[in-house]
Write an enzyme that holds these catalytic residues in place. Structure first.
Site, PDB file in Angstrom:
ATOM      1  N   LYS A  43       0.862  -1.197   0.000  1.00 41.18           N
ATOM      2  CA  LYS A  43       0.000   0.000   0.000  1.00 41.18           C
ATOM      3  C   LYS A  43       0.890   1.236   0.000  1.00 41.18           C
ATOM      4  CE  LYS A  43      -3.399   2.960   0.692  1.00 41.18           C
ATOM      5  NZ  LYS A  43      -4.311   3.313  -0.425  1.00 41.18           N
ATOM      6  N   CYS A 128      -1.789   9.762  -7.114  1.00 40.84           N
ATOM      7  CA  CYS A 128      -2.940   9.570  -6.222  1.00 40.84           C
ATOM      8  C   CYS A 128      -3.953  10.702  -6.423  1.00 40.84           C
ATOM      9  CB  CYS A 128      -2.518   9.538  -4.766  1.00 40.84           C
ATOM     10  SG  CYS A 128      -3.951   9.464  -3.652  1.00 40.84           S
TER      11      CYS A 128
HETATM   12  C1  DHB Z   1      -5.113   6.262  -2.879  1.00 38.18           C
HETATM   13  C2  DHB Z   1      -5.630   6.079  -4.144  1.00 38.18           C
HETATM   14  C3  DHB Z   1      -4.777   6.003  -5.218  1.00 38.18           C
HETATM   15  O1  DHB Z   1      -5.229   5.820  -6.485  1.00 38.18           O
HETATM   16  C4  DHB Z   1      -3.416   6.122  -5.013  1.00 38.18           C
HETATM   17  O2  DHB Z   1      -2.595   6.048  -6.058  1.00 38.18           O
HETATM   18  C5  DHB Z   1      -2.900   6.294  -3.745  1.00 38.18           C
HETATM   19  C6  DHB Z   1      -3.755   6.366  -2.680  1.00 38.18           C
HETATM   20  C7  DHB Z   1      -6.008   6.361  -1.736  1.00 38.18           C
HETATM   21  O3  DHB Z   1      -7.054   7.012  -1.845  1.00 38.18           O
HETATM   22  O4  DHB Z   1      -5.668   5.821  -0.659  1.00 38.18           O
END
Ligand code: DHB
Length: 309
Positions: A43, A128
């Site tokens: 993550k 993101c």
């Molecule tokens: C999140 C979503 C994304 O597409 C990303 O690249 C990084 C984080 C999120 O909302 O946590």
């Protein structure tokens, strides 16, 4: 065989999870490493732990999903420790994803990686879409050039960049021109299609709470955009830059299409969320079947070989 490589790193299988889906805890990451997948992506981390946006912040539909998670994660140190501890599994790589909320936060994490014992791939997420008030860095080409200039003053390990989808031929030209100026190892195309809106006509409401319902779209909605980005980047990037194809994969055929467009490896997000780690068995089987039928021994036999009319 479904073996592939990125830079110096060998993967026993071309399939990986996409960052964000079922990969926030060491328990989830262990499960991916124990599966058929060629490795795992963590993550996206921020320097400190975050709770993320208010719920509901993810909603599935028949064709995919929308999310505005807001980077809930256990903090950079947690993922670096996992990556260091799991980097010596033959044929299985850990990719460490980072997504600072500022240039300084990204440089701070990259410096810690450089100083650490982790010697695998780092994925710098410049795409993101879900942080209130922040824009997706990779839509600002000069900002990408600046952050990579600062990064490669000290960063000597191997780096990939997670890109958002682009929609205009000039955008493909410009991002490729910037990226070709740096010793990056790979690009990952694409992140979710940012700031879509899914409406429930029954309740006459948006389906997620953050940002008035706007969020990143994944799943079947985005496969043509993902394929176009993989293809357009493959036609423009230096040949030594590998490509991870991500977006809209739910069958072996989808993987086959990504590889035809030029993907070295692929990542599965939305559909991995629906099915869990058994998806890596199913899709491996489906891809092998297609390759057998066509007489392909390895993914290199058809990688990037898309025909045009
Ligand atoms: C999140 C979503 C994304 O597409 C990303 O690249 C990084 C984080 C999120 O909302 O946590």
């Amino acid at each position: 065989s479904l073996k592939a490589n990125i830079g110096d790193y060998q993967f026993d299988n071309v399939l990986l999870n996409a960052a964000g889906i079922r990969c926030a805890t060491t328990d989830e990451l262990d499960k991916i490493l124990d599966s058929q997948a060629g490795g795992c992506v963590t993550k996206s981390a921020t320097p400190e732990p975050r709770k993320g946006n208010e719920s509901p912040r993810m909603k599935a539909t028949a064709l995919g999903c929308i999310n505005s998670m807001g980077l809930p994660n256990h903090g950079f140190d947690y993922y670096l420790k996992f990556a260091e501890a799991n980097q010596n599994k033959a044929g299985k790589q850990v990719i460490l994803s980072i997504a600072g909320l500022s240039v300084d936060q990204n440089l701070e994490m990259l410096k810690k990686i450089q100083a650490s014992s982790f010697d695998g791939l780092t994925e710098l997420n410049l795409s993101c879409p879900n942080i209130k008030g922040e824009s997706q860095i990779a839509y600002d080409f000069e900002a990408v050039r600046e952050i990579l200039t600062d990064t490669f003053k000290f960063f000597k390990k191997q780096l990939g960049i997670k890109l958002p989808p682009y929609f205009d031929m000039h955008q493909f030209d410009r991002i490729a021109e910037v990226l070709n100026g740096f010793p990056i190892t790979y690009v990952n195309a694409i992140n979710s299609v940012g700031n879509g809106l899914i409406v429930n006509p029954e309740t006459e409401s948006a389906v997620i709470k953050p940002k008035g319902g706007f969020g990143g779209i994944g799943g079947q909605y985005i496969k043509p955009t993902a394929l176009a980005n993989v293809r357009a980047l493959r036609l423009r990037l230096r040949p030594d830059i590998s490509i991870i194809g991500t977006g809209g994969i739910r069958s072996g055929q989808d993987v086959f299409e990504h590889i035809l467009c030029g993907a070295n490896l692929v990542q599965i997000g939305t559909q991995f969320g629906f099915e869990g780690t058994k998806i890596f068995d199913r899709i491996s089987r489906e891809l092998k079947e297609i390759m057998d039928k066509k007489g392909y021994q390895s993914v290199a036999d058809f990688r990037g070989k898309l025909k045009t009319l």
